[in-house]
Motif scaffolding. Structure first.
Motif, PDB file in Angstrom:
ATOM      1  N   ASN A 117       0.382  -1.407  -0.128  1.00 23.70           N
ATOM      2  CA  ASN A 117      -0.129  -0.431  -0.037  1.00 23.70           C
ATOM      3  C   ASN A 117       0.758   1.765   0.377  1.00 23.70           C
ATOM      4  N   GLY A 118       1.840   1.538  -0.775  1.00 21.81           N
ATOM      5  CA  GLY A 118       2.804   2.191  -0.633  1.00 21.81           C
ATOM      6  C   GLY A 118       2.636   3.054  -1.497  1.00 21.81           C
ATOM      7  N   LYS A 119       1.769   2.702  -2.293  1.00 24.16           N
ATOM      8  CA  LYS A 119       1.420   4.120  -3.459  1.00 24.16           C
ATOM      9  C   LYS A 119       0.448   5.171  -2.829  1.00 24.16           C
ATOM     10  N   GLU A 120      -0.084   4.113  -1.800  1.00 26.27           N
ATOM     11  CA  GLU A 120      -1.568   5.173  -0.772  1.00 26.27           C
ATOM     12  C   GLU A 120      -1.256   5.848   0.362  1.00 26.27           C
ATOM     13  N   PHE A 121      -0.006   5.017   0.980  1.00 26.16           N
ATOM     14  CA  PHE A 121       0.255   5.398   2.074  1.00 26.16           C
ATOM     15  C   PHE A 121       1.795   6.001   1.933  1.00 26.16           C
ATOM     16  N   THR A 177       2.783  -3.705  -3.418  1.00 28.45           N
ATOM     17  CA  THR A 177       2.631  -5.350  -3.452  1.00 28.45           C
ATOM     18  C   THR A 177       1.119  -5.276  -3.316  1.00 28.45           C
ATOM     19  N   LEU A 178       0.529  -4.713  -3.121  1.00 27.66           N
ATOM     20  CA  LEU A 178      -0.838  -4.479  -2.510  1.00 27.66           C
ATOM     21  C   LEU A 178      -1.868  -4.296  -4.470  1.00 27.66           C
ATOM     22  N   GLU A 179      -0.847  -3.642  -4.820  1.00 27.41           N
ATOM     23  CA  GLU A 179      -1.477  -3.005  -6.012  1.00 27.41           C
ATOM     24  C   GLU A 179      -1.257  -4.582  -7.242  1.00 27.41           C
ATOM     25  N   LEU A 180      -0.012  -4.906  -6.794  1.00 32.12           N
ATOM     26  CA  LEU A 180      -0.278  -6.470  -7.565  1.00 32.12           C
ATOM     27  C   LEU A 180      -0.309  -7.180  -7.476  1.00 32.12           C
ATOM     28  N   TRP A 181      -0.822  -8.050  -6.563  1.00 30.90           N
ATOM     29  CA  TRP A 181      -2.094  -8.237  -5.843  1.00 30.90           C
ATOM     30  C   TRP A 181      -3.808  -8.162  -6.284  1.00 30.90           C
ATOM     31  N   LYS A 182      -3.990  -6.577  -6.418  1.00 26.44           N
ATOM     32  CA  LYS A 182      -4.915  -6.613  -6.523  1.00 26.44           C
ATOM     33  C   LYS A 182      -5.325  -7.351  -8.169  1.00 26.44           C
ATOM     34  N   PHE A 183      -5.056  -7.316  -8.973  1.00 26.61           N
ATOM     35  CA  PHE A 183      -4.398  -7.549 -10.753  1.00 26.61           C
ATOM     36  C   PHE A 183      -5.621  -7.438 -11.524  1.00 26.61           C
ATOM     37  N   GLU A 226      10.713  -3.788  10.463  1.00 22.87           N
ATOM     38  CA  GLU A 226      11.073  -4.689  10.050  1.00 22.87           C
ATOM     39  C   GLU A 226      11.142  -5.526   9.462  1.00 22.87           C
ATOM     40  N   LYS A 227       9.916  -5.708  10.297  1.00 24.85           N
ATOM     41  CA  LYS A 227       9.430  -7.487  10.424  1.00 24.85           C
ATOM     42  C   LYS A 227       8.452  -7.121   9.149  1.00 24.85           C
ATOM     43  N   ASP A 228       7.500  -6.344   9.019  1.00 31.70           N
ATOM     44  CA  ASP A 228       6.708  -6.048   8.036  1.00 31.70           C
ATOM     45  C   ASP A 228       7.257  -5.436   6.490  1.00 31.70           C
ATOM     46  N   THR A 229       9.082  -4.955   6.697  1.00 28.48           N
ATOM     47  CA  THR A 229       9.742  -4.751   6.108  1.00 28.48           C
ATOM     48  C   THR A 229      10.540  -6.073   5.015  1.00 28.48           C
ATOM     49  N   VAL A 230      10.333  -6.912   6.252  1.00 25.79           N
ATOM     50  CA  VAL A 230      10.635  -8.313   5.823  1.00 25.79           C
ATOM     51  C   VAL A 230       9.729  -9.182   4.932  1.00 25.79           C
ATOM     52  N   ALA A 231       8.227  -8.786   5.251  1.00 27.04           N
ATOM     53  CA  ALA A 231       7.226  -9.804   5.009  1.00 27.04           C
ATOM     54  C   ALA A 231       6.921  -8.943   3.367  1.00 27.04           C
ATOM     55  N   VAL A 232       7.358  -7.624   3.800  1.00 27.59           N
ATOM     56  CA  VAL A 232       6.681  -7.213   2.280  1.00 27.59           C
ATOM     57  C   VAL A 232       8.029  -7.800   1.425  1.00 27.59           C
ATOM     58  N   ALA A 233       9.235  -7.785   1.394  1.00 32.02           N
ATOM     59  CA  ALA A 233      10.337  -8.533   0.000  1.00 32.02           C
ATOM     60  C   ALA A 233       9.413 -10.406   0.478  1.00 32.02           C
ATOM     61  N   GLN A 234       8.959 -10.648   1.414  1.00 32.56           N
ATOM     62  CA  GLN A 234       8.460 -12.390   0.915  1.00 32.56           C
ATOM     63  C   GLN A 234       7.071 -12.218   0.503  1.00 32.56           C
ATOM     64  N   ILE A 235       6.547 -10.968   0.054  1.00 33.21           N
ATOM     65  CA  ILE A 235       5.495 -11.321  -0.413  1.00 33.21           C
ATOM     66  C   ILE A 235       6.027 -11.227  -2.480  1.00 33.21           C
ATOM     67  N   PHE A 236       6.628 -10.358  -2.721  1.00 36.08           N
ATOM     68  CA  PHE A 236       7.721  -9.969  -3.313  1.00 36.08           C
ATOM     69  C   PHE A 236       8.488 -11.426  -3.819  1.00 36.08           C
ATOM     70  N   LEU A 237       8.458 -12.349  -3.259  1.00 40.18           N
ATOM     71  CA  LEU A 237       9.168 -13.736  -4.005  1.00 40.18           C
ATOM     72  C   LEU A 237       7.930 -14.248  -3.908  1.00 40.18           C
ATOM     73  N   ARG A 238       6.831 -14.370  -3.782  1.00 45.86           N
ATOM     74  CA  ARG A 238       6.620 -15.342  -3.461  1.00 45.86           C
ATOM     75  C   ARG A 238       5.762 -14.996  -4.927  1.00 45.86           C
ATOM     76  N   LEU A 239       5.187 -13.410  -5.290  1.00 44.06           N
ATOM     77  CA  LEU A 239       4.823 -13.180  -6.323  1.00 44.06           C
ATOM     78  C   LEU A 239       5.372 -13.423  -7.331  1.00 44.06           C
TER      79      LEU A 239
END
Length: 237
Positions: free
Chosen positions: A117-121, A156-162, A210-223
């Motif tokens: 949600n970086g583009k919105e927040f 990553t939120l935008e990517l998930w929206k497809f 920091e945990k949230d930052t790692v989670a964003v990177a993890q989502i990127f890898l899963r995508l």
């Protein structure tokens, strides 16, 4: 598209914000009136402006940044690591240090910022607070005159929206459905204000950020259908 992006060209980030003051009573009269107008739609008739002030941190005009965590991939001799670091302290110091990171290490045309949600927040919040502090915007946050395809931001939120604009999917929900260890095992965003002002525990907030930052990177890898980071691949610096 995602497969063409070199993970080492991405800077993953997350920010934590709080109201500018611990309580509504500390605002001057003009700011109180402006807060009442700004929050009217969200409050409706359920809360008074004073009762709703605990949530002021989500607006850059009434909140401030207390932590920015940033992470990036490194690959050396086929060994992958994800390094995460945090900036905290006075807000202007946080913004200055983060801006220096962007300008010195993530200033090439191929570098991208990535957040959930970086583009919105996150991205506009950082830029607005920099403007309020009369700071020059780093190139990666200065979007004036840029065409949509020139904006160096990945969300990553935008990517998930497809392409679906009707829904919001939280970071916690995405990590859950994608089989990623949850970053929300201690506090969540609604508790940051109390932990900062009442408990005065910035270290707890930094760990959460920091945990949230790692989670964003993890989502990127899963995508990208790639293996997620192992615990020993994550380094705090």
């Amino acid at each position: 598209m995602l497969q063409r992006i070199n993970p080492e060209h991405l800077l993953f980030l997350d920010i934590e914000t709080v109201p500018q003051y611990p309580s509504f009573d500390q605002l001057d009269e003009t700011t109180k009136q402006l807060w009442e107008l700004k929050s009217k739609y969200q409050r409706k008739d359920d809360f008074t402006p004073e009762e709703f002030y605990d949530r002021a941190g989500i607006w850059a005009e009434f909140g401030r940044i207390i932590c920015i965590s940033a992470g990036y991939f490194t690959l050396k001799n086929d060994v992958r690591h994800f390094r995460v670091t945090s900036f905290h302290g006075e807000e202007k110091h946080i913004l200055k240090e983060f801006g220096s990171l962007l300008q010195s290490h993530f200033n090439r045309p191929y570098h991208l910022l990535c957040a959930h949600n970086g583009k919105e927040f996150d991205f506009p919040y950082i830029a607005r607070r920099m403007i309020i502090h009369q700071m020059k915007l780093p190139d990666k946050l200065n979007l004036f005159g840029k065409k949509p395809w020139e904006v160096p931001h990945l969300d990553t939120l935008e990517l998930w929206k497809f392409g679906d604009y009707k829904t919001f999917t939280s970071l916690k929900l995405m990590t859950h459905v994608l089989g990623i260890p949850s970053p929300k095992d201690d506090i969540d965003g609604s508790q940051v204000r109390d932990v900062f002002y009442d408990e005065k525990d910035i270290d707890r907030i930094i760990k959460y950020c920091e945990k949230d930052t790692v989670a964003v990177a993890q989502i990127f890898l899963r995508l990208r259908n790639e293996p997620i980071l192992k615990e020993d691949e994550i380094l705090s610096v």
